[in-house]
Design an enzyme around this catalytic site. Structure first.
Site, mmCIF file in Angstrom:
data_model
loop_
_atom_site.group_PDB
_atom_site.id
_atom_site.type_symbol
_atom_site.label_atom_id
_atom_site.label_comp_id
_atom_site.label_asym_id
_atom_site.label_seq_id
_atom_site.Cartn_x
_atom_site.Cartn_y
_atom_site.Cartn_z
ATOM 1 C CD GLU A 217 23.654 -29.514 -12.269
ATOM 2 O OE1 GLU A 217 22.560 -30.116 -12.294
ATOM 3 O OE2 GLU A 217 24.474 -29.643 -11.347
ATOM 4 C CD GLU A 328 21.105 -36.480 -12.001
ATOM 5 O OE1 GLU A 328 21.210 -36.646 -10.770
ATOM 6 O OE2 GLU A 328 21.349 -35.402 -12.563
#
Length: 413
Positions: A217, A328
Site C-alpha cells: 500500500e 479509507e
C-alpha cells in the site's frame, strides 16, 4: 479525613481508567518503559546527519546499509539492489531515472537540509509516538480487517461494525496484475478523534481476504495517533498475513528497503490543495521487477524510493489478484454517531474539480510489464451517504474518479 480519602480513591480510579482506555502505554511500569527504550534504540539508528523539519519532525540520515530492513530474518544476507532492472514501460532502467539530481518533490524537511548520497532519510521515532499506541507490539501497524473487501465470499452481517473502517474505492480483479499507478490529489482532511485516521492510497493485493492476505500500500494519510499531529504525510504499508503479525507503516519494522536519499516515508507533504483554489497531487507507481521479483515504488516522475523484497510475500511473489484505489477512514462512533472525520477533501464527488478529491491516470501493470488502463472497474463504499465515489474517463486524465465526503451529515447520522 474521610472526604480526603474518597478524593484520593476517586483520583486513583480515574487514573486507572485513563490507563486502561486512553493511553495504555503511557501508564506502563518500568519493565514496559525498558521495552519502549529498546524499541526506540532499534528504530532510531545512529545518523550521519540529522535535520530538524519546520513541523517539529527530526529526519535522521542513516547509512543505506544500516536501515531497519536488514533485521528481517529473510534479509540477513540480502544484497541491496540499487536500481530496478526494468521500468514498467519495458525499457531498461537507466541511471538518469534514479538520479538524485532530478527535480525535488517538496517535503517540509527539505527547507532545512538534505541527506547526503549513500544515506536514506528516516523520520525519527519519539517516545510519545510509541506511548500513543495500544501496545508496543501494535506500534506502526494497522488493525486487523483494515482492508476494503468489495465482494465478500459470504455475506457479512455488519462489515462496518466489524472493522470500524470505511472506504470509497474503485478496483479491478480477475486477472494477474504486476503493479499499479495513480496521481492522487492531496488534501488535509479533518480528523474528529485522535485514534481515527483518513488516508488515500493504492492497495496491491494477493491471496484471500482471510488470514493470508498479502498487501502493498502507498499514498498519503493524516493519522494523529501514529505521528502526533494532523499533518498530511506520504506513507507506505505492507503485510503478508492480513495485518496480523507481519508488516508495518513506512520503515517502522524490517521489510521495505529504501535506496533514495531525497524522500522520507512518513514525512509531511507540502503544499496542499485548498477548496476552490490551487490543487496539488502526487504520483505513485508500484511495480514488480520481472527479473528479481522485488516490488518497487516510485514517487513522482524521478524518485525511485526502494522496494519490498520478494521473500516478504507468498502470493505477491507471483502476482497480485486485485488492485484498489481510493480512500479509507476510521469510524469509531465515539459519541454514538457516525464520525465527522473527512475523507479526501471532506466534500462529495459530485462537487467536482477544485472541491472534491480525485485520483487520475489510474493504470495497472500487465504481464508484459506494460502500463495500461484498467478494464471493468468496480466501485465500492459501505455507506454512500457518508463517503462516495464517482468514476469517469477523459483525455489527459485517463481513467479517473472523484471520492470522499464529510462523514457525519443529515443523511449520515
Amino acid at each position: 479525613m474521610l472526604l480526603d480519602w474518597k478524593v484520593v480513591a476517586m483520583g486513583k480510579v480515574v487514573l486507572l481508567l485513563l490507563c486502561m482506555v486512553v493511553v495504555p502505554l503511557a501508564c506502563a511500569g518500568s519493565s514496559q518503559n525498558l521495552e519502549v527504550q529498546k524499541q526506540l534504540k532499534n528504530l532510531n539508528r545512529p545518523p550521519v546527519r540529522s535535520i530538524k523539519s519546520p513541523d517539529g519532525d527530526i529526519i535522521d540520515c542513516i547509512h543505506v546499509s544500516h536501515q531497519p530492513a536488514f533485521d528481517h530474518p529473510d534479509l540477513k544476507n540480502h544484497k541491496i539492489q540499487m536500481r530496478p532492472n526494468f521500468h514498467p514501460e519495458g525499457h531498461p532502467f537507466g541511471e538518469s531515472k534514479v538520479s538524485s539530481n532530478s527535480k525535488p518533490i517538496s517535503q517540509l524537511w527539505h527547507k532545512n537540509g538534505r541527506c547526503p548520497e549513500g544515506t536514506i532519510p528516516i523520520r525519527r521515532t519519539k517516545k510519545d509516538d510509541i506511548l500513543r499506541a495500544s501496545s508496543i507490539q501494535q506500534f506502526g501497524k494497522k488493525k486487523q480487517r483494515s482492508f476494503p473487501q468489495p465482494k465478500p465470499a459470504k455475506p457479512l452481517p455488519d462489515l462496518i461494525s466489524q472493522s470500524g473502517h470505511q472506504h470509497a474505492i474503485v478496483y479491478v480483479e480477475g486477472d494477474k496484475y504486476y503493479g499499479a499507478k495513480a496521481t492522487i490529489n492531496v488534501w488535509d482532511p479533518k480528523i474528529q478523534q485522535p485514534n481515527e485516521f483518513s488516508l488515500s492510497q493504492m492497495w496491491i493485493l494477493g491471496g484471500s481476504f482471510g488470514q493470508d492476505l498479502n498487501s502493498i500500500e502507498a499514498g498519503w494519510q493524516v493519522s494523529p495517533d501514529l505521528y502526533g499531529n494532523n499533518n498530511t504525510r506520504l506513507f507506505t504499508y505492507w503485510t503478508s498475513d492480513a495485518y496480523q503479525a507481519t508488516g508495518c507503516y513506512n520503515l517502522l519494522c524490517s521489510g521495505f528497503i529504501q535506496i533514495n536519499s531525497d524522500i522520507a516515508l512518513g514525512a509531511s507533504i507540502s503544499p496542499l490543495s485548498k477548496y476552490g483554489s490551487s490543487q496539488y497531487d502526487i504520483s505513485i507507481l508500484v511495480w514488480k521487477d520481472p527479473k528479481e521479483g522485488n516490488w518497487w515504488m516510485q514517487f513522482g516522475n524521478n524518485h525511485v524510493l526502494g522496494y519490498w523484497p520478494a521473500p516478504l510475500f507468498s502470493y505477491l511473489s507471483d502476482s497480485a489478484s486485485m488492485i484498489e484505489w481510493g480512500g479509507e477512514v476510521v469510524n469509531s462512533e465515539s459519541d454514538g454517531q457516525h464520525t465527522s472525520t473527512q475523507m479526501g477533501s471532506g466534500h462529495f464527488p459530485d462537487e467536482g474539480f477544485g472541491k472534491a478529491s480525485y485520483f487520475k491516470n489510474i493504470q495497472i501493470v500487465d504481464g508484459d510489464n506494460k502500463l495500461r488502463a484498467p478494464k471493468d472497474l468496480g466501485t465500492y463504499t459501505e455507506q454512500d451517504n457518508c463517503y462516495n465515489v464517482q468514476t469517469g474517463s477523459a483525455g489527459d486524465w485517463g481513467n479517473y474518479f472523484y471520492y470522499g465526503g464529510p462523514g457525519r451529515n443529515p443523511n449520515c447520522p
